[in-house]
Each structure stands twice: as C-alpha cells, then as structure tokens.
Scaffold this active site. Sequence first.
Site, PDB file in Angstrom:
ATOM      1  N   ALA A  63      41.684  17.152  57.817  1.00 29.16           N
ATOM      2  CA  ALA A  63      43.042  17.606  57.113  1.00 29.16           C
ATOM      3  C   ALA A  63      44.230  17.571  58.009  1.00 29.16           C
ATOM      4  O   ALA A  63      43.944  17.888  59.557  1.00 29.16           O
ATOM      5  CB  ALA A  63      42.864  18.895  56.366  1.00 29.16           C
ATOM      6  N   GLY A 108      37.823  17.609  57.520  1.00 29.04           N
ATOM      7  CA  GLY A 108      38.318  16.635  56.075  1.00 29.04           C
ATOM      8  C   GLY A 108      37.648  15.253  56.039  1.00 29.04           C
ATOM      9  O   GLY A 108      37.558  14.825  55.295  1.00 29.04           O
ATOM     10  N   GLU A 111      34.151  15.676  55.497  1.00 27.06           N
ATOM     11  CA  GLU A 111      33.950  16.174  54.216  1.00 27.06           C
ATOM     12  C   GLU A 111      34.129  15.173  53.186  1.00 27.06           C
ATOM     13  O   GLU A 111      33.466  14.998  52.015  1.00 27.06           O
ATOM     14  CB  GLU A 111      34.792  17.351  54.098  1.00 27.06           C
ATOM     15  CG  GLU A 111      34.461  18.611  54.771  1.00 27.06           C
ATOM     16  CD  GLU A 111      35.575  19.574  54.835  1.00 27.06           C
ATOM     17  OE1 GLU A 111      36.478  19.459  55.304  1.00 27.06           O
ATOM     18  OE2 GLU A 111      35.306  20.932  54.573  1.00 27.06           O
ATOM     19  N   GLU A 131      36.366  23.093  62.514  1.00 24.53           N
ATOM     20  CA  GLU A 131      37.158  23.957  62.077  1.00 24.53           C
ATOM     21  C   GLU A 131      37.099  25.571  62.677  1.00 24.53           C
ATOM     22  O   GLU A 131      38.265  26.079  62.934  1.00 24.53           O
ATOM     23  CB  GLU A 131      37.191  24.270  60.563  1.00 24.53           C
ATOM     24  CG  GLU A 131      37.573  23.209  59.565  1.00 24.53           C
ATOM     25  CD  GLU A 131      36.503  21.751  59.534  1.00 24.53           C
ATOM     26  OE1 GLU A 131      35.415  22.075  60.178  1.00 24.53           O
ATOM     27  OE2 GLU A 131      36.776  21.144  58.809  1.00 24.53           O
TER      28      GLU A 131
HETATM   29  N1  CAA Z   1      45.977  16.406  61.857  1.00 25.38           N
HETATM   30  C1  CAA Z   1      47.167  16.022  62.147  1.00 25.38           C
HETATM   31  N2  CAA Z   1      47.438  15.121  63.255  1.00 25.38           N
HETATM   32  C2  CAA Z   1      46.354  14.475  63.891  1.00 25.38           C
HETATM   33  C3  CAA Z   1      44.962  14.982  63.282  1.00 25.38           C
HETATM   34  C4  CAA Z   1      45.064  16.057  62.344  1.00 25.38           C
HETATM   35  N3  CAA Z   1      43.658  16.372  62.107  1.00 25.38           N
HETATM   36  N4  CAA Z   1      44.050  14.442  64.113  1.00 25.38           N
HETATM   37  C5  CAA Z   1      44.839  13.548  65.162  1.00 25.38           C
HETATM   38  N5  CAA Z   1      46.308  13.538  64.918  1.00 25.38           N
HETATM   39  C6  CAA Z   1      47.350  13.084  65.407  1.00 25.38           C
HETATM   40  C7  CAA Z   1      47.590  13.746  66.881  1.00 25.38           C
HETATM   41  O1  CAA Z   1      48.125  15.018  66.734  1.00 25.38           O
HETATM   42  C8  CAA Z   1      48.319  12.481  67.622  1.00 25.38           C
HETATM   43  O2  CAA Z   1      49.591  12.434  67.142  1.00 25.38           O
HETATM   44  P1  CAA Z   1      50.916  12.118  68.060  1.00 25.38           P
HETATM   45  O3  CAA Z   1      50.646  10.627  68.560  1.00 25.38           O
HETATM   46  O4  CAA Z   1      52.011  12.452  67.382  1.00 25.38           O
HETATM   47  O5  CAA Z   1      50.629  13.215  69.243  1.00 25.38           O
HETATM   48  C9  CAA Z   1      47.481  11.340  66.896  1.00 25.38           C
HETATM   49  O6  CAA Z   1      47.109  11.667  65.567  1.00 25.38           O
HETATM   50  C10 CAA Z   1      46.624  10.711  67.891  1.00 25.38           C
HETATM   51  O7  CAA Z   1      45.660  11.764  68.165  1.00 25.38           O
HETATM   52  P2  CAA Z   1      45.263  12.020  69.772  1.00 25.38           P
HETATM   53  O8  CAA Z   1      46.371  11.550  70.565  1.00 25.38           O
HETATM   54  O9  CAA Z   1      44.675  13.417  69.941  1.00 25.38           O
HETATM   55  O10 CAA Z   1      44.112  11.033  69.977  1.00 25.38           O
HETATM   56  P3  CAA Z   1      42.811  11.196  70.898  1.00 25.38           P
HETATM   57  O11 CAA Z   1      42.063   9.924  70.881  1.00 25.38           O
HETATM   58  O12 CAA Z   1      43.136  11.994  72.295  1.00 25.38           O
HETATM   59  O13 CAA Z   1      41.627  12.300  70.293  1.00 25.38           O
HETATM   60  C11 CAA Z   1      40.747  13.291  68.373  1.00 25.38           C
HETATM   61  C12 CAA Z   1      41.302  11.954  68.939  1.00 25.38           C
HETATM   62  C13 CAA Z   1      39.427  13.698  69.047  1.00 25.38           C
HETATM   63  C14 CAA Z   1      40.222  12.843  67.018  1.00 25.38           C
HETATM   64  C15 CAA Z   1      41.893  14.451  68.339  1.00 25.38           C
HETATM   65  O14 CAA Z   1      43.181  13.873  67.735  1.00 25.38           O
HETATM   66  C16 CAA Z   1      41.486  15.598  67.259  1.00 25.38           C
HETATM   67  O15 CAA Z   1      40.737  16.323  68.022  1.00 25.38           O
HETATM   68  N6  CAA Z   1      42.018  15.723  66.029  1.00 25.38           N
HETATM   69  C17 CAA Z   1      41.765  16.786  65.367  1.00 25.38           C
HETATM   70  C18 CAA Z   1      40.577  16.955  64.729  1.00 25.38           C
HETATM   71  C19 CAA Z   1      40.026  18.114  63.777  1.00 25.38           C
HETATM   72  O16 CAA Z   1      40.165  19.239  64.463  1.00 25.38           O
HETATM   73  N7  CAA Z   1      39.900  17.798  62.720  1.00 25.38           N
HETATM   74  C20 CAA Z   1      39.578  18.838  61.685  1.00 25.38           C
HETATM   75  C21 CAA Z   1      41.044  19.439  61.221  1.00 25.38           C
HETATM   76  S1  CAA Z   1      40.832  20.871  60.129  1.00 25.38           S
HETATM   77  C22 CAA Z   1      40.183  20.301  58.512  1.00 25.38           C
HETATM   78  O17 CAA Z   1      39.822  19.288  58.349  1.00 25.38           O
HETATM   79  C23 CAA Z   1      39.883  21.492  57.590  1.00 25.38           C
HETATM   80  C24 CAA Z   1      39.367  21.048  56.210  1.00 25.38           C
HETATM   81  O18 CAA Z   1      38.218  21.030  56.346  1.00 25.38           O
HETATM   82  C25 CAA Z   1      40.090  20.913  55.202  1.00 25.38           C
END
Ligand code: CAA
Length: 258
Positions: A63, A108, A111, A131
């Site tokens: 998400a 998400g 999920e 999360e």
């Molecule tokens: N939400 C918003 N933006 C996201 C995102 C997310 N979940 N995941 C990645 N992005 C964005 C980053 O902010 C980045 O944007 P910018 O270029 O504008 O900075 C772009 O995507 C590329 O990401 P990274 O530079 O971080 O890429 P990376 O290869 O270094 O890392 C990754 C990849 C390991 C997937 C890392 O992006 C990451 O950890 N993302 C978040 C994963 C996460 O925590 N997901 C769970 C979200 S909570 C949820 O989902 C709740 C629910 O159950 C409803």
Amino acid sequence: MSFIQTLVEDHVAILTIDRPKALNALNSEVLSDLETAVDGLDLDTVRAVIITGAGEKSFVAGADIGEMSALSKEEGEAFGKRGNDVFRKIEQLPVPVIAAVNGFALGGGNELAMSCDIRICSENAVFGQPETGLGITPGFGGTQRLARLVSPGYAKQLLYTAKNIKAPEALRIGLVNAVYAPEELMPQAIKMAQTIAANAPIAVRACKKAVNEGLEENMDDAIRLEERLFGACFETEDQVEGMRAFLAKEKHAPYQNK
Ligand code: CAA
C-alpha cells in the site's frame, strides 16, 4: 489514464498494475482503477484472469506509504476496508485468478497475491509483510490469508519479524506453486490460464466455489455443498459432450459454458 492495463485474449484476461515509478504501490487511485478493471471483466467471455505488475522489478511494493503516513485512526480503518473490499471482490470472482508475481510482493502486494486463487512467481520475487516495521498491522487481509495459506506459526514469524523471504522459501512454505525465470513467468501464467479456460467453465467455477466456500464450513456442510455443485454440472451441454467424447474415444468439442 488508468493505473491498470487490461488485455483480453482467448478467454484469458491479463490485468497489469502499472505504476512503475512507485513500484506499483497501491494508493486510492490504483485501488479504484483495479476495482473498475475487475468490475469491467466480461464474465461471459473471460474464463481465467492473470494479475501481474508492470516492469521487471515489482509486482506490488505494498500500500502507498506516502498516502497512509498522515491518516487518522478512522481514515486508516477506512483505507483498510477499501483495500479489503477490492481484494474480496477478486477472491470472490467466479472465475480463477492467477497472480504472476514478477518481483516485490510486499505488504499489500503479498495480500493482493494471496487474494488470488493461485500464485506463481519469478526467481527475483520477494515476499513479506513489513508492516510491523512501519508501526502498523497488515491492512488488506494479510493476517488472515497468510495464516490460512501457510502454517499459523510461519505466518506469525513473517508478521512479527517483518522480514522478507525470497522465491525458493516462498515455494518451500507453499505460498507459491512454482518459480520461473523472469522471461518464463508470463508465458507460464498464460499457459496455465489457457489450460483452465479450455476446461468446462461451469465445472471450473463450481470447483472454485466449492473450495472457497467449503473451507469456511464444517466438513458435513462442505461435503453437502460439493454434492449440490457436482449435481448442478449434470445435464449441462459441456458435461454431456465431455462424457460422450470420452466414451467415444474422441476429443471433446470446445466447451461452451452451457
Ligand atoms: N509506497 C509508496 N512508495 C513506494 C512504496 C510504497 N509501498 N514502495 C516503493 N515506493 C517508491 C519509493 O518511495 C521510491 O520512490 P522515489 O523514487 O520517488 O523515491 C520508488 O518507489 C522506488 O523505490 P526504492 O527507491 O525504495 O527502490 P529500492 O529498489 O531501493 O527498494 C523496496 C525496493 C525494497 C521494495 C522498497 O521500495 C521498500 O521497502 N518499499 C516499501 C515496502 C513496504 O514496506 N510495503 C508495505 C507497505 S504497508 C502496507 O502494504 C499496508 C497494508 O497491508 C495495507
């Protein structure tokens, strides 16, 4: 412009989540577009659906953390409900849905994959529920579907540690059915979808209903449900043709969904 590309060919629909600059993260707009795409499927034609992510790096990275960062308690709950409603719609689609996981399936994203009937992935896929590391629980069904799909103990490990796992481990614990080289993932997903689409649609839909609804029942009621669905297949044109062809040692005519 929709964040979901829809392609329908030969009874198979491919829905591609297309927000590569955020690794296909699910914000409200992506969720709405996904719901619109699912609602728009012509179920008289479509017999199997594939969900995948655009690009080579990510299925869905979760998400949208930016959108969630400023939510109140009430807004957080409503955002969870929004995702849950869309994912439940996918889970309850009458036709099978295959998740072709082409990279990150986090939060998400995992999920969403778990709301599909079948998960296959590429060698570079990464799964997890990060999360608790962000100060929240999963919000789109993760605590429930993960505990049902893999063992409750392994689900709790993933939830409490927020550690990701790679494709071979996802295969070992039964979260995915198969792992392919990245270039093989979509051809394999399409091949599986076409195989499903070539079988009698009424029977395939009945299998999905029997498994999904039966798992919510006690065994006596679940077996009764199967009896009713089994009975309902008889006298359909496809049942008559399928059995006729077998007995005549012929290939059956293409199934008509009748
Ligand atoms: N939400 C918003 N933006 C996201 C995102 C997310 N979940 N995941 C990645 N992005 C964005 C980053 O902010 C980045 O944007 P910018 O270029 O504008 O900075 C772009 O995507 C590329 O990401 P990274 O530079 O971080 O890429 P990376 O290869 O270094 O890392 C990754 C990849 C390991 C997937 C890392 O992006 C990451 O950890 N993302 C978040 C994963 C996460 O925590 N997901 C769970 C979200 S909570 C949820 O989902 C709740 C629910 O159950 C409803």
